[in-house]
Design a protein around this motif. Structure first.
Motif, short mmCIF file in Angstrom:
data_model
loop_
_atom_site.label_atom_id
_atom_site.label_comp_id
_atom_site.label_asym_id
_atom_site.label_seq_id
_atom_site.Cartn_x
_atom_site.Cartn_y
_atom_site.Cartn_z
N ASN A 479 42.63 49.49 26.90
CA ASN A 479 43.98 50.00 26.79
C ASN A 479 44.95 48.82 26.69
N GLU A 480 46.23 49.13 26.52
CA GLU A 480 47.21 48.07 26.26
C GLU A 480 47.29 47.06 27.41
N GLU A 481 47.26 47.54 28.64
CA GLU A 481 47.34 46.64 29.79
C GLU A 481 46.10 45.76 29.85
N GLU A 482 44.93 46.34 29.62
CA GLU A 482 43.68 45.57 29.63
C GLU A 482 43.65 44.54 28.51
N ARG A 483 44.18 44.91 27.36
CA ARG A 483 44.21 44.00 26.24
C ARG A 483 45.06 42.77 26.55
N GLU A 484 46.18 42.99 27.20
CA GLU A 484 47.04 41.86 27.57
C GLU A 484 46.32 40.92 28.52
N GLN A 485 45.58 41.49 29.47
CA GLN A 485 44.83 40.66 30.40
C GLN A 485 43.69 39.94 29.69
N ALA A 486 43.01 40.65 28.82
CA ALA A 486 41.89 40.04 28.08
C ALA A 486 42.37 38.86 27.25
N THR A 487 43.59 38.96 26.73
CA THR A 487 44.15 37.88 25.93
C THR A 487 44.20 36.57 26.70
N LEU A 488 44.49 36.67 27.99
CA LEU A 488 44.60 35.48 28.82
C LEU A 488 43.25 34.84 29.11
N TRP A 489 42.20 35.65 29.10
CA TRP A 489 40.87 35.14 29.45
C TRP A 489 40.00 34.81 28.26
N GLU A 490 40.17 35.53 27.17
CA GLU A 490 39.25 35.46 26.04
C GLU A 490 39.15 34.07 25.42
N THR A 491 40.27 33.53 25.00
CA THR A 491 40.24 32.26 24.28
C THR A 491 39.77 31.09 25.13
N PRO A 492 40.24 30.92 26.38
CA PRO A 492 39.71 29.82 27.19
C PRO A 492 38.20 29.90 27.41
N LEU A 493 37.70 31.11 27.62
CA LEU A 493 36.25 31.29 27.77
C LEU A 493 35.53 30.90 26.48
N ASP A 494 36.01 31.42 25.40
CA ASP A 494 35.42 31.16 24.09
C ASP A 494 35.37 29.66 23.82
N ASP A 495 36.52 29.00 23.98
CA ASP A 495 36.60 27.56 23.69
C ASP A 495 35.65 26.76 24.57
N PHE A 496 35.58 27.12 25.85
CA PHE A 496 34.72 26.39 26.78
C PHE A 496 33.25 26.54 26.40
N VAL A 497 32.84 27.76 26.06
CA VAL A 497 31.45 27.99 25.64
C VAL A 497 31.12 27.16 24.41
N GLN A 498 32.01 27.15 23.42
CA GLN A 498 31.75 26.38 22.20
C GLN A 498 31.62 24.89 22.50
N GLN A 499 32.51 24.37 23.33
CA GLN A 499 32.49 22.95 23.66
C GLN A 499 31.20 22.57 24.38
#
Length: 545
Positions: A479-499
């Protein structure tokens, strides 16, 4: 090479990946308000298999992705023939391929987008949903009988459900394929295999054996030097290896992966299967079988190494094999031979995983106010989803650009070339006629898809076809609230895994530190993120069965 990377296509703008909503049996608004739609120019009786032709001349605006290999021409036969067949004129807003995604976002955000917005990969539409700038196209499928027919006939409901947003609707009309299409694999110097008395590798462990033998014979070379490492390190290579291990990486990396055994989503970068993939690649790098520059070099440098004989294995698809490798290699290395081998398999065995959805179309919300809205939907349905429309967009006009056999086969006209089918011909299907254009021609039956394949590529597909297709994961719409929260977590996690993935592979971080790495993921809200996804999954399953 795809016009955007597969990873970009699926991740959209990164943080919005997770809005993979589920399926409801009924489209929320299809049965209400349809009588009030603007119907000027629409056919009163339009059904699957019917040739669409507007009852009066109509014009629609379209965002046009201008490919440098076949830049738009106003005198293309495509435009004039389209007008004859449909009574439709398209007015393109022309945007270079290199800037297409950025310009598309700016125009939609400013409310200046054309009515028809094609060349949009699944989930790239998500950032535009909340603003109401694009149409919930699932509300209007009753206007699209060819689209509905293919979804039903090809059992595409589960694939389509991946596009649904938290409100149960979907906002992208995807291109649809009859079957999973596997294109990416490895190009291998088969003359080197013959010289060393080696078989074509069938598994990734076989490939390791082959690379070791190549290295032993040519100790100064890296046998595998890959391309497609920019902007996503490991792009296609990681993607195809990860799938063989039962996880995701490279272009198609998602932070969450469905674990069918556990019945829940798990963090991709911490999966045992992900570690196994990393261990395999680390072995290749450690033994100098894999060029470390694979992850930073541009494609041209990787191609030069391969075609000059400085490497023997490189990532490939059907077009790059012909366009980038074979001719240049044969010119520079006497006796050289290269083939695209069937994608190697791994611990999961003879399986294939992929989507049957292709890039598709967003529709501007302002289209609803257009007097020809219904005619526009019928037109889109015919051109992009009917058998006749798809054949026209791909092959053009019978007797001019193509000849069709009694068995339904296609033979390109003698004076026309396309994807190397008729080399040396004076005219080109895309450049001179506008057919085979990536804005209009995609999706369709396997027969149509493979009608441009060489005998060599057909053999590749024949080897892949028997593999078992893995099911698509279940939806977990935020939902919209969950999406906003996911936005804060998604990219840092993604970037760290790739690195960290690259560090482990290249030996910059020892694999003995894997458990510490997993704990570091926890410090970046990994559990909270996965709990968010699983909460959305459970909620949707409860509400929709």
């Amino acid at each position: 090479m795809p016009q955007v990377t597969r990873r970009q296509a699926i991740l959209g703008l990164g943080a919005f990946t997770l809005v993979l909503a589920g399926c409801g049996d009924d489209e929320p608004a299809q049965q209400s308000g349809q009588q009030d739609l603007n119907r000027a120019g629409a056919m009163s009786s339009y059904s699957a298999g019917t040739q669409f032709k507007a009852t009066a001349p109509v014009t629609f605006t379209i965002l046009y992705n201008n490919h440098p290999n076949y830049p738009l021409k106003n005198d293309w036969l495509f435009w004039t023939e389209l007008g004859k067949r449909t009574n439709v004129t398209l007015t393109p807003t022309v945007v270079p391929l290199s800037d297409y995604e950025n310009k598309r976002s700016l125009m939609i955000g400013a409310g200046d987008a054309p009515l028809i917005i094609p060349k949009t990969y699944p989930h790239q539409e998500t950032p535009f949903v909340a603003s109401g700038a694009i149409l919930p196209v699932s509300d209007y499928l009753d206007l699209m009988p060819n689209f509905k027919d293919k979804i039903a006939k090809w059992n595409l409901k589960a694939d389509l459900d991946e596009l649904r947003q938290a409100d149960g609707r979907f906002y992208l009309l995807p291109g649809v394929h009859e079957a999973i299409w596997i294109d990416y694999s490895l190009a291998v110097r088969t003359d080197i295999l013959e010289k060393l008395d080696l078989e074509v590798p069938k598994t990734w462990e076989d490939l390791y054996t082959v690379l070791k033998a190549m290295k032993a014979e040519y100790p100064d070379l890296y046998p595998l030097s890959d391309r497609w490492g920019i902007p996503t390190p490991g792009g296609a290579l990681f993607d195809i290896i990860a799938k063989a291990y039962g996880t995701q990486a490279g272009w198609n990396y998602h932070n969450e992966t469905w674990d069918a055994t556990a019945g829940k989503f798990v963090l991709t970068g911490a999966m045992p299967q992900y570690k196994q993939m990393v261990e395999y690649l680390n072995k290749l790098a450690k033994e100098k079988l894999l060029d470390p520059e694979s992850f930073t070099q541009n494609d041209d440098d990787a191609i030069r190494k391969f075609t000059s004989g400085k490497s023997f294995v490189i990532g490939s698809n059907a077009q790059t094999l012909i366009n980038d490798y074979r001719a240049n290699l044969e010119k520079s290395v006497e006796g050289a031979k290269v083939e695209k081998i069937p994608t190697p398999t791994g611990p999961l065995g003879d399986v294939k995983f992929g989507t049957r959805l292709e890039n598709g179309i967003m529709i501007s919300k302002k289209a609803l106010e257009h007097e020809n809205f219904v005619a526009m939907m019928q037109f889109i349905d015919w051109l992009w989803y009917s058998d006749a429309g798809q054949e026209f967009a791909k092959w053009g006009v019978e007797g001019v650009t193509v000849n069709k056999g009694a068995d339904g086969s296609y033979k390109i006209a003698s004076d026309v070339d396309y994807v190397g089918l008729n080399p040396g011909a004076p005219k080109h299907l895309q450049k001179d006629f506008g057919f085979g254009n990536g804005v209009f021609a995609y999706g369709g039956t396997t027969k149509l898809l493979q009608s441009t394949f060489s005998e060599e590529e057909l053999e590749f597909q024949k080897a892949i076809e028997p593999r078992k297709a893995l099911p698509v994961p279940p939806p977990a719409p935020l939902n919209e609230e969950e999406r906003e929260q996911a936005t804060l977590w998604e990219t840092p996690l993604d970037d760290f895994v790739q690195q960290q993935t690259l560090k482990f592979i290249l030996g910059e971080r020892d694999l003995s530190e894997w458990d510490a790495y997993v704990q570091e993921l926890e410090s970046k809200n990994a559990s909270s993120y996965i709990n968010l996804v699983n909460t959305a999954y459970e909620r949707f399953k409860k509400e929709n069965g």
